[in-house]
Write an enzyme that holds these catalytic residues in place. Structure first.
Site, short mmCIF file in Angstrom:
data_model
loop_
_atom_site.label_atom_id
_atom_site.label_comp_id
_atom_site.label_asym_id
_atom_site.label_seq_id
_atom_site.Cartn_x
_atom_site.Cartn_y
_atom_site.Cartn_z
CE LYS A 1 -4.07 1.94 2.80
NZ LYS A 1 -5.00 1.32 3.94
CB SER B 1 -7.89 3.46 2.80
OG SER B 1 -7.30 2.81 3.91
CB SER C 1 -8.51 0.43 5.74
OG SER C 1 -9.04 1.70 5.64
#
Ligand SMILES: [Zn+2]
Lengths: 489, 100, 476
Positions: free
Chosen positions: A81, A156, A180
């Protein structure tokens, strides 16, 4: 498009590399080729580290040739990420604020994966500073759900989920502050685990809300999740909140045996707010587990209705401080027109942060400001305690709590962007797990009538990841249907 | 009637060093108002005798020993700065006594 | 109307740990700019603080020495404000639960003892240093100091004069130096003092609006600045004005305070508990361990020097001003020296040499045993006081033992009666006129003759013995 090796799990790849059936280079090249071919449609990747990945793969192959013992993730292609600090490439948090930012260090999790001989393919998209539930808040690009390109991948860690679902990596490292990891995993049909707060070092994870953030993997199956946890868990002297607790071999928990396991079903999770299709699939999953000898028991989480309110107070308050450092002095965006100090701060921040980040900073500043602290922040921390106590009581009656991960499958782009509160409410089932510091795992339990994945969530006591993995694995091996692959090329 | 007014939005923006145009202020009055009104539901709970959960973990006294480790080479430290010379991070002139 | 000043002091002291408070960077004051920095103290994304245990130990020691209660449970908080010297734009500090609280220091001003309440002492991180030397309307920031371990010590508003403030600062510095927790070097900024000053009509209890005087480079500067500020505030009020709540700097050259910044409104620091750090729990056992390791503090030691060694309050005060000097003195005593004589030799002769050489007692080559040895040589009559001074100078430079110098230079005093008598006779025979004058009743001429004896003996004759023998000869 058939892509040899790309549809394999991490443990399958590792075994093949160890056996010598394939080299890490071949596996890496296959993934890079698929990324080049497909990611134009998905837009999961923000950085592709072609040379770097191949160099890592070659080191693994060299290690094998030299006869050295290979790490537990040897040759497994992983994406990270955008908020994981790496010396390689940039660490942008999908924000204009950090465009071009090069971290001078590798985070602890990154170091541990590298030490386990994993291969990093690059970085993947996310909501700016991990604030969002759809990855629509990225300043870089819009990531699509591989199951329906008109739908969000969740957030996210949307880039991570989309990349895993589309076979653009074998596993991806995400972070979970209020869901997330689990929510995008559910919306993209992956396995996603948020370990207990303190299990995985946060050193090198750009902070959103420090008391809630936790790193975890998104994977294609439960075994990969266990394998990855083996590599990344454990005390880190660089993180005072990382717990000094022996790390078990999580793969040893995958016994397939759930006989006598007590599954708690929170009555508050199965209300009218839950979509009918999701309810149906989750109920079917419960039947599978019952069929394997697990027992179910109703439990109650009476304060769960207050979780979102408490969560958004705490996470915005912490975020307002965590993001204050982005001021254009030591790194990050500085507005070229800034003439004086206040101008430097105000212009850089206002132009560097996107609207959701600005909104949360304002909310967090407000709830901490003079005269409001007690009414909001202090109150929220008390409610946080009540929510944790709810779970403590539930776990007196059961070993694992089971419920939906999200109220509904993936929603369409723009569907919830107009109303931020509406977006916040989509995290209803995941948020209280972070507040209570518990481990939570989402895994696919079916497809909706429109062919979108549905996820169910398992929650366990602090540091009882083994129970989660055992339950999830038993279900996964016995669910009696194949999730199939997203209908992309 | 929103939960907060424009003046409060402006005050909070000032504390957070953010600037907002008029349209953004208007929008935030409503958005923040809605969210704060939603947060106000916590007031329905009696939390009189509840200990706030000020730390996520029960752990205490996690320290480091007083050992000197490696610092960053200066070029590394300065590399990401929007403005720097060979030695310093450079910022617009700081007024004497301006800090808190 | 009579006015009285009400003063509270805030002192920031850099604790002398080897590494910074939340990271492993070194703490060398003289390091080139931005070389003692790392991702943590630069507040880079993804970094976390980890508290240095040495900071806790030394802060507890300081707290105990200041008579504070040590919090069984305390925590770190974030103090939010924006400034370029603050890497994270929040400072990790302690808000409502400081590590130490509720202490006091008993100061003495003009012979009157007075208690100054210590409100609290808490742990925090220091800020970076800004330079104003970069051209083009720009400033440079050096983060070496950012994250240095800092202890903030706050008093009650119990101070009422510049003299009291000075006495407090002096005792505080002395105490912290005794504890060896800080260098307390104002020039290098390892001790920084701010005074919150207000005035009010004598006999009233309400507090007037206060000014905060900061950035003063020395204790005497603080003294002058407070004096000036009290007078200034009284004048403002007498002329019908109102004192503005503001921060004022000290212009040492002009001897005035000047307005630096007016507080538009109270700061809103939005404190909240630091989620990256665990609470600090100092249990009884830990506190006890630190308490037992505390050295004798300056005031107690000063009193003991008076009672045990019979020193005057002044001498005891001078010798206990610094721990190294007090330790040195006691080592001299342990080596067998007479306490009063040792005090004199150290305070007068040794101190003069140290001052000339700009040395501290810790750098001194003269071992305590050598002072004791010197005093023994004098006591035995082996050398004269005058010779001892020369020997001391020699050993101060060379580090040799007194006996070695005595032998080397043949400085042994002649105390043998026969030998001295021979010299006396020789002098008397050589100066018949003066002998006659003495016999005629001129006592003063004895001094001349003694001088001749000392010269003839190259200063080695035991003066007491020589005088006795000379009188005996002349009177005989
Ligand atoms: Zn550092």
């Amino acid at each position: 498009m058939t892509a040899p090796w790309c549809d394999k799990t991490g443990h399958e790849i590792r075994e093949a590399v160890v056996r010598g059936d394939v080299t890490a280079r071949v596996v890496t090249e296959a993934h890079l080729a698929r990324i080049h071919a497909l990611d134009g449609k998905i837009d999961a990747y923000t950085q592709i580290w072609e040379e770097y990945a191949l160099a890592m793969a070659d080191r693994v192959d060299e290690k094998r040739r030299s006869g050295a013992t290979l790490g537990i993730l040897a040759g497994v292609p992983i994406s990270l990420k955008e908020l994981m600090c790496t010396k390689q490439g940039e660490t942008t948090c999908a924000s204009k604020m950090l465009a071009g930012y090069r971290s001078p260090f590798d985070g602890t999790m990154v170091q541990r994966l590298a030490a386990a001989d994993a291969v990093f393919l690059g970085k993947v998209n996310m909501d700016e500073f991990a604030m969002g539930s759809s990855t629509e808040n990225s300043a870089i690009k819009t990531t699509k759900n591989p199951w329906d390109l008109g739908c969000v991948p969740g957030g996210s860690s949307g880039g991570s989920a989309a990349a895993v679902a589309a076979d653009l990596c074998s596993m991806s490292m995400g972070s979970d502050t209020g869901g997330s990891i689990r929510q995008p995993a559910a919306l993209c049909g992956c396995v996603g685990i948020k370990p207990t707060y303190g299990r995985v070092s946060r050193f090198g994870l750009v902070a959103f809300a420090s008391s809630l953030d936790q790193i975890g993997p998104l994977t294609k199956d439960v075994r990969d999740a266990a394998l990855c946890l083996n590599a990344i868990c454990g005390r880190d002297p660089m993180d005072a909140t990382s717990v000094d607790l022996a790390v078990p071999d999580f793969t040893a928990a995958l016994t397939g045996n759930v006989k006598g396991l007590r599954i708690g079903l929170p009555k508050e999770y199965f209300t009218d707010a839950l979509g009918a299709e999701v309810r149906e699939k989750v109920m079917a999953a419960i039947e599978v587990l019952r069929g394997l000898g697990a027992e179910t028991v109703e439990v109650s989480l009476p304060h769960c209705d207050y979780a979102i309110a408490a969560y958004y107070i705490i996470c915005t308050a912490e975020a307002s401080a965590n993001l204050a450092r982005f001021d254009g002095v030591r790194y990050g965006f500085r507005h070229p027109d800034a003439k004086d100090m206040r101008g430097m701060y105000v212009m850089s921040k206002s132009a560097g942060f996107g609207p959701e980040v600005r909104r949360r900073i304002l909310l967090g500043t407000y709830v901490l400001s003079s005269g409001y602290y007690d009414a909001y922040y202090l109150k929220a921390q008390k409610v946080r305690r009540l929510i944790k106590q709810d779970f403590d009581e539930a776990f007196e009656k059961c070993d694992v709590v089971l419920g939906p991960t999200t109220p509904s499958p993936a929603f369409r782009f723009g569907e919830k962007t107009a109303d931020p509160l509406e977006m916040y409410l989509s995290d209803i089932y995941t948020i209280s797990v972070n507040l209570a510091t518990l481990p939570g795992l989402s895994l696919p339990c079916g497809l909706s009538s429109s062919g979108l994945p549905i996820g169910m969530q398992l929650i366990a006591k602090p540091f009882a990841e083994e129970t989660l993995l055992r339950t999830a694995h038993a279900y996964e091996q016995n669910r009696g249907f194949d999730m199939g692959k997203p209908p992309i090329a | 009637m929103s939960r907060i007014g424009k003046a409060e939005v402006e005050h909070v923006a000032g504390l957070a060093q953010l600037e907002l145009d008029e349209a953004a202020k208007e929008r935030l009055v409503h958005e923040m108002g809605d969210i704060l009104a939603y947060m106000d539901q916590l007031n329905a709970l009696d939390t009189t005798n509840v200990e706030p959960m000020m730390h996520a973990l029960e752990m205490t006294n996690v320290f480091r020993e007083d050992c000197v480790g490696e610092s960053l080479p200066r070029e590394e430290a300065l590399r990401n700065a929007p403005n720097h010379d060979e030695e310093y991070f450079i910022v617009p002139k700081i007024l004497e006594g301006g800090n808190a | 109307m009579e006015y009285e000043a009400v003063i509270g002091m805030e002192v920031h002291v850099e604790i002398n740990s080897k590494s910074k408070v939340f990271c492993a960077c070194g703490t060398d004051f003289h390091a080139p700019p931005n070389t003692n920095v790392c991702p943590v103290c630069l507040g880079m994304p993804g970094t976390l603080p980890v508290l240095n245990v040495d900071m806790v130990n030394k802060s507890v020691a300081a707290g105990l020495a200041l008579g504070c209660t040590i919090s069984r449970w305390s925590k770190m908080d974030r103090k939010n404000y924006f400034y370029p010297d603050l890497a994270k734009n929040y400072q990790i500090s302690q808000y409502d639960l400081p590590l130490c609280h509720g202490g006091y220091m008993d100061i003495e001003v003009n012979g009157v003892e007075k208690r100054i309440g210590i409100t609290r002492a808490h742990i925090e991180e220091d800020t970076a240093r800004n330079t104003h030397t970069i051209g083009g309307g720009q400033s440079g920031v050096d983060f070496n100091r950012c994250g240095m371990p800092l202890l903030e010590i706050v008093t009650e508003p119990d101070i009422h004069s510049a003299d009291e403030a000075y006495a407090y600062l002096t005792l505080l510095k002395q105490t912290l130096q005794y504890l060896e927790v800080s260098d307390c070097n104002m020039e290098e900024g390892s001790l920084r003092a701010e005074a919150n000053i207000s005035v009010r009509p004598k006999g009233t209890t309400a507090l007037g609006s206060k000014t905060e005087v900061k950035n003063v480079a020395s204790f005497s500067g603080v003294h002058k600045a407070i004096d000036f500020e009290i007078k200034r505030q009284i004048n403002v009020i007498r002329e019908g004005g109102a004192v503005l709540q503001e921060t004022r700097g000290w212009d040492a050259d002009r001897g005035v305070t000047f307005s630096q910044r007016q507080k538009e409104s109270a700061h809103d620091y939005r404190y909240f508990p630091e989620p990256d750090l665990t609470p600090i729990v100092v249990d009884e056992a830990w506190e006890q361990r630190i308490r037992e390791s505390l050295p004798e503090l300056p005031q107690a030691r000063c009193k003991r020097f008076q009672t045990t060694y019979g020193l005057s309050p002044y001498d005891a005060g001078v010798l206990t001003a610094g721990r190294p000097m007090a330790d040195y003195y006691e080592s001299v005593i342990t080596a067998g020296a007479d306490p009063k004589k040792a005090a004199n030799w150290i305070m007068v002769d040794l101190q003069a040499l140290l001052t000339d050489a700009k040395q501290e007692i810790t750098d001194c080559k003269v071992a305590p045993e050598h002072i004791a040895e010197l005093l023994t040589l004098i006591g035995d009559g082996a050398i004269s006081g005058k010779m001892a001074k020369d020997i001391l100078r020699d050993i101060f430079e060379t580090g040799k033992t007194p006996k070695a110098v005595v032998e080397e230079k043949g400085l042994v005093q002649i105390s043998d009666t026969g030998a001295v008598e021979a010299i006396v006779r020789q002098v008397a025979e050589g100066h018949p006129a003066q002998v006659e004058q003495y016999k005629g009743g001129n006592e003063k001429v004895l001094g001349f003759l003694m001088g001749q004896v000392m010269r003839a003996s190259q200063g080695k004759a035991n003066p007491k013995l020589a005088e006795d023998l000379l009188r005996k000869l002349l009177n005989g």
